[in-house]
Each structure stands twice: as C-alpha cells, then as structure tokens.
Design a protein around this motif. Sequence first.
Motif, PDB file in Angstrom:
ATOM      1  N   LYS A 172       0.866  -1.183   0.000  1.00 61.46           N
ATOM      2  CA  LYS A 172       0.000   0.000   0.000  1.00 61.46           C
ATOM      3  C   LYS A 172       0.900   1.229   0.000  1.00 61.46           C
ATOM      4  CE  LYS A 172      -2.836   2.072   3.349  1.00 61.46           C
ATOM      5  NZ  LYS A 172      -3.678   1.925   4.526  1.00 61.46           N
ATOM      6  N   PRO A 173       0.938   1.995  -1.091  1.00 61.47           N
ATOM      7  CA  PRO A 173       1.835   3.154  -1.149  1.00 61.47           C
ATOM      8  C   PRO A 173       1.233   4.404  -0.517  1.00 61.47           C
ATOM      9  CG  PRO A 173       0.771   2.854  -3.261  1.00 61.47           C
ATOM     10  CD  PRO A 173       0.271   1.741  -2.365  1.00 61.47           C
ATOM     11  N   VAL A 192       8.045   8.043  -1.546  1.00 61.22           N
ATOM     12  CA  VAL A 192       6.879   7.181  -1.584  1.00 61.22           C
ATOM     13  C   VAL A 192       7.231   5.968  -0.740  1.00 61.22           C
ATOM     14  CG1 VAL A 192       5.403   5.731  -3.023  1.00 61.22           C
ATOM     15  CG2 VAL A 192       6.103   7.986  -3.836  1.00 61.22           C
ATOM     16  N   GLU A 193       6.396   5.678   0.235  1.00 59.57           N
ATOM     17  CA  GLU A 193       6.649   4.560   1.130  1.00 59.57           C
ATOM     18  C   GLU A 193       5.660   3.445   0.802  1.00 59.57           C
ATOM     19  OE1 GLU A 193       7.891   4.701   5.569  1.00 59.57           O
ATOM     20  OE2 GLU A 193       5.705   4.840   5.497  1.00 59.57           O
ATOM     21  N   LEU A 194       6.174   2.235   0.705  1.00 58.04           N
ATOM     22  CA  LEU A 194       5.348   1.076   0.406  1.00 58.04           C
ATOM     23  C   LEU A 194       5.217   0.240   1.667  1.00 58.04           C
ATOM     24  CD1 LEU A 194       7.000   0.012  -2.968  1.00 58.04           C
ATOM     25  CD2 LEU A 194       5.167   1.667  -2.604  1.00 58.04           C
ATOM     26  N   LEU A 243      -0.122   5.668  -9.328  1.00 54.92           N
ATOM     27  CA  LEU A 243       0.258   4.678 -10.345  1.00 54.92           C
ATOM     28  C   LEU A 243       0.709   3.368  -9.720  1.00 54.92           C
ATOM     29  CD1 LEU A 243       2.150   6.853 -12.978  1.00 54.92           C
ATOM     30  CD2 LEU A 243       0.026   5.568 -13.327  1.00 54.92           C
ATOM     31  N   LEU A 244       1.510   3.453  -8.673  1.00 59.41           N
ATOM     32  CA  LEU A 244       1.952   2.240  -7.988  1.00 59.41           C
ATOM     33  C   LEU A 244       0.764   1.481  -7.404  1.00 59.41           C
ATOM     34  CD1 LEU A 244       5.168   3.531  -6.216  1.00 59.41           C
ATOM     35  CD2 LEU A 244       5.052   1.813  -8.030  1.00 59.41           C
ATOM     36  N   HIS A 245      -0.176   2.216  -6.853  1.00 58.48           N
ATOM     37  CA  HIS A 245      -1.361   1.574  -6.273  1.00 58.48           C
ATOM     38  C   HIS A 245      -2.202   0.899  -7.355  1.00 58.48           C
ATOM     39  CE1 HIS A 245      -4.446   0.827  -3.310  1.00 58.48           C
ATOM     40  NE2 HIS A 245      -5.336   1.303  -4.152  1.00 58.48           N
ATOM     41  N   THR A 284       1.834  -4.870  -8.713  1.00 60.17           N
ATOM     42  CA  THR A 284       1.303  -6.127  -8.211  1.00 60.17           C
ATOM     43  C   THR A 284       2.329  -6.926  -7.431  1.00 60.17           C
ATOM     44  OG1 THR A 284       1.833  -7.256 -10.269  1.00 60.17           O
ATOM     45  CG2 THR A 284      -0.393  -6.368 -10.048  1.00 60.17           C
ATOM     46  N   ASP A 285       3.621  -6.656  -7.602  1.00 60.79           N
ATOM     47  CA  ASP A 285       4.641  -7.439  -6.920  1.00 60.79           C
ATOM     48  C   ASP A 285       5.921  -6.637  -6.813  1.00 60.79           C
ATOM     49  OD1 ASP A 285       5.554  -9.613  -5.549  1.00 60.79           O
ATOM     50  OD2 ASP A 285       5.414 -11.000  -7.219  1.00 60.79           O
TER      51      ASP A 285
END
Length: 73
Positions: free
Chosen positions: A8-9, A27-29, A62-64, A68-69
């Motif tokens: 979850k970014p 950006v933190e994942l 975009l990352l969200h 997917t991996d």
Amino acid sequence: MSQRACFKPRVIEPVAANQPDGLGLAVELWLARPVDGIAGHALQIHLRGDTQMAQAEALRDLLHQLGTDIVVS
C-alpha cells in the motif's frame, strides 16, 4: 503474477529532518506480506530533490493502480 498489489503506497515528507522546502519527498510502500531480501514491513523510494508533491502523489497512485509485486534482485 497476482492481480492484487502486495503493498500500500503513501507519500511521506519530510524524509529527513531539516530538509529545505521542496526536498525530502518519498513514496513509502507498506508491505502486506514479507518480501525476500527486505527486512521490515516498509520500503521507501526517495525522490529527486526537485520533485513536487503532485508528482509524488501521481507516482503513489500509479503504484497503487498498476503495482502487483516487488522483485528484489
């Protein structure tokens, strides 16, 4: 490959203390499950110093939407 993101970014600022205005975005994942090669539950992507908040938020979105991996090599 799974169709659901394993993270979850979110945008964070400042990354480091005492950064001038406009610096320190990342950006933190937050990882939903353990990832081989990554200790802990969060991974930070530090952005260039001239990155604006809108750009960081667009990357987060975009990352969200597409991510997917995470592959560690």
